[in-house]
Design a protein around this motif. Structure first.
Motif, PDB file in Angstrom:
ATOM      1  N   GLY A 176       0.782  -1.188   0.269  1.00 40.63           N
ATOM      2  CA  GLY A 176       0.002  -0.146  -0.047  1.00 40.63           C
ATOM      3  C   GLY A 176       0.668   1.386   0.129  1.00 40.63           C
ATOM      4  O   GLY A 176       0.414   2.231   0.546  1.00 40.63           O
ATOM      5  N   GLY A 177       1.833   1.219  -0.526  1.00 33.94           N
ATOM      6  CA  GLY A 177       2.664   2.468  -0.713  1.00 33.94           C
ATOM      7  C   GLY A 177       3.552   2.866   0.643  1.00 33.94           C
ATOM      8  O   GLY A 177       4.235   3.953   0.702  1.00 33.94           O
ATOM      9  N   LEU A 178       3.337   2.098   1.734  1.00 29.79           N
ATOM     10  CA  LEU A 178       4.133   1.998   2.761  1.00 29.79           C
ATOM     11  C   LEU A 178       5.381   2.164   2.775  1.00 29.79           C
ATOM     12  O   LEU A 178       6.110   1.370   1.749  1.00 29.79           O
ATOM     13  N   VAL A 194       3.936  -5.609  11.721  1.00 33.55           N
ATOM     14  CA  VAL A 194       4.074  -6.959  12.571  1.00 33.55           C
ATOM     15  C   VAL A 194       4.270  -8.026  11.552  1.00 33.55           C
ATOM     16  O   VAL A 194       5.196  -9.076  11.766  1.00 33.55           O
ATOM     17  N   GLY A 195       3.757  -7.960  10.262  1.00 33.53           N
ATOM     18  CA  GLY A 195       4.132  -9.017   9.272  1.00 33.53           C
ATOM     19  C   GLY A 195       3.890 -10.490   9.641  1.00 33.53           C
ATOM     20  O   GLY A 195       2.650 -10.602  10.176  1.00 33.53           O
ATOM     21  N   ASP A 196       4.795 -11.334   9.709  1.00 35.01           N
ATOM     22  CA  ASP A 196       4.543 -12.730   9.935  1.00 35.01           C
ATOM     23  C   ASP A 196       4.604 -13.235  11.460  1.00 35.01           C
ATOM     24  O   ASP A 196       4.484 -14.045  11.904  1.00 35.01           O
ATOM     25  N   ASN A 197       5.230 -11.803  12.016  1.00 37.30           N
ATOM     26  CA  ASN A 197       5.507 -12.074  13.535  1.00 37.30           C
ATOM     27  C   ASN A 197       4.607 -11.615  14.531  1.00 37.30           C
ATOM     28  O   ASN A 197       4.460 -10.349  15.079  1.00 37.30           O
ATOM     29  N   SER A 198       3.438 -12.431  14.787  1.00 41.14           N
ATOM     30  CA  SER A 198       2.491 -11.869  15.493  1.00 41.14           C
ATOM     31  C   SER A 198       2.714 -11.523  16.986  1.00 41.14           C
ATOM     32  O   SER A 198       1.854 -10.840  17.570  1.00 41.14           O
ATOM     33  N   SER A 199       3.633 -12.142  17.380  1.00 45.18           N
ATOM     34  CA  SER A 199       4.049 -11.792  18.878  1.00 45.18           C
ATOM     35  C   SER A 199       4.523 -10.329  19.046  1.00 45.18           C
ATOM     36  O   SER A 199       4.628  -9.711  20.048  1.00 45.18           O
ATOM     37  N   ALA A 200       4.964  -9.612  17.666  1.00 45.23           N
ATOM     38  CA  ALA A 200       5.142  -8.319  17.704  1.00 45.23           C
ATOM     39  C   ALA A 200       4.004  -7.358  17.955  1.00 45.23           C
ATOM     40  O   ALA A 200       3.971  -6.017  18.192  1.00 45.23           O
ATOM     41  N   ARG A 201       2.861  -7.959  17.731  1.00 42.10           N
ATOM     42  CA  ARG A 201       1.511  -6.925  17.627  1.00 42.10           C
ATOM     43  C   ARG A 201       1.418  -6.055  18.882  1.00 42.10           C
ATOM     44  O   ARG A 201       0.857  -4.963  18.613  1.00 42.10           O
ATOM     45  N   ILE A 233       0.031  -0.996  11.451  1.00 41.40           N
ATOM     46  CA  ILE A 233       0.163  -2.000  12.598  1.00 41.40           C
ATOM     47  C   ILE A 233       0.448  -3.412  11.802  1.00 41.40           C
ATOM     48  O   ILE A 233       1.519  -4.070  12.199  1.00 41.40           O
ATOM     49  N   GLU A 234      -0.365  -3.713  10.972  1.00 39.07           N
ATOM     50  CA  GLU A 234      -0.104  -5.127  10.300  1.00 39.07           C
ATOM     51  C   GLU A 234       0.904  -5.147   9.619  1.00 39.07           C
ATOM     52  O   GLU A 234       1.538  -6.286   9.347  1.00 39.07           O
ATOM     53  N   ALA A 235       1.368  -4.193   8.672  1.00 40.93           N
ATOM     54  CA  ALA A 235       2.485  -4.092   8.003  1.00 40.93           C
ATOM     55  C   ALA A 235       3.939  -4.069   8.795  1.00 40.93           C
ATOM     56  O   ALA A 235       4.756  -4.997   8.482  1.00 40.93           O
TER      57      ALA A 235
END
Length: 241
Positions: free
Chosen positions: A117-119, A191-198, A187-189
């Motif tokens: 998304g252009g982030l 976090v990526g694949d590391n849900s523990s970082a949410r 936030i989701e960008a």
């Protein structure tokens, strides 16, 4: 112990107290070493005003009392723009923030991944307790990013109980953020694949970018107020990237 009487009229000269003096010197040396050793564990736990006073009075003791060196001018300017408290400033400087160009951000922060998304990567906080910020011509973006990365450093310094309480408070407030708000995608960008970082990312994004009608719960606002003198003003001026 045995005592002998000296012959009449003959008083032996006093025995030099070398052993006693040596013991005193050894004791003093041991005491100094003990203070220095214990100081490395306890002096940095003194109240911040006391440690700041020690650092200003004896610059050579800054490291011993947990006060980082004075930052570069542009980093100090960022701290002023974020309106940091003394505690916030201490943590920010302790993370040795560096303002670098895009090539360095790509090398240090991205691991080659592309954001949707252009982030783009405006900065990062590393596990080595270092903050890196993209040299951004738009000052509001740089200030917002610095506040965000500072909150990662804050989150890392919490103990388990503090972190659990912060997570619970943030979860309640995140439910109040409109689903259309860009912060959800950010936030989701992050976090990526590391849900523990949410939880960590939510804490950082919420504190640096979000202002809700009526504010957050007083306990959460009080927590953020330990680091920002005027969080609402900071977050209101944030420029979403």
């Amino acid at each position: 112990m045995s005592f002998f009487e000296a012959p009449s009229g003959q008083i032996p000269p006093p025995v030099p107290q070398r052993g006693r003096r040596a013991s005193r010197v050894l004791f003093l040396i041991s005491a100094v070493l003990a203070v220095a050793f214990l100081g490395t564990f306890y002096l940095d736990e003194l109240p911040l005003p006391v440690r700041t006073w020690v650092a200003e009075s004896v610059p050579a003791a800054r490291g011993l009392v947990g006060i980082p060196p004075d930052p570069e001018a542009e980093v100090a300017d960022l701290a002023e723009r974020m309106q940091l408290t003394a505690e916030g400033r201490l943590i920010f400087y302790d993370a040795e923030p560096a303002i670098v160009d895009g090539a360095d951000i790509a090398r240090i922060c991205t691991d080659g991944e592309e954001l949707p998304g252009g982030l783009y990567h405006a900065g990062c906080y590393l596990g080595t307790d270092r903050i890196f910020l993209l040299r951004e011509p738009r000052t509001p973006v740089l200030v917002t990013t610095a506040a965000h990365e500072l909150l990662h450093a804050v989150y890392r310094r919490m103990d388990d109980a503090e972190r659990a309480r912060a997570d619970a408070l943030v979860t309640v407030e995140m439910a109040r953020v409109p689903s259309s708000d860009p912060v959800h995608a950010q936030i989701e960008a992050s976090v990526g694949d590391n849900s523990s970082a949410r939880p960590d990312e939510r804490f950082a994004y919420l504190g640096s970018q979000i202002v809700l009608d009526g504010g957050f719960a007083s306990e959460l606002e009080t927590l953020y107020a330990r680091y920002f003198e005027d969080r609402t003003s900071l977050a209101s001026a944030s420029s979403r990237y």
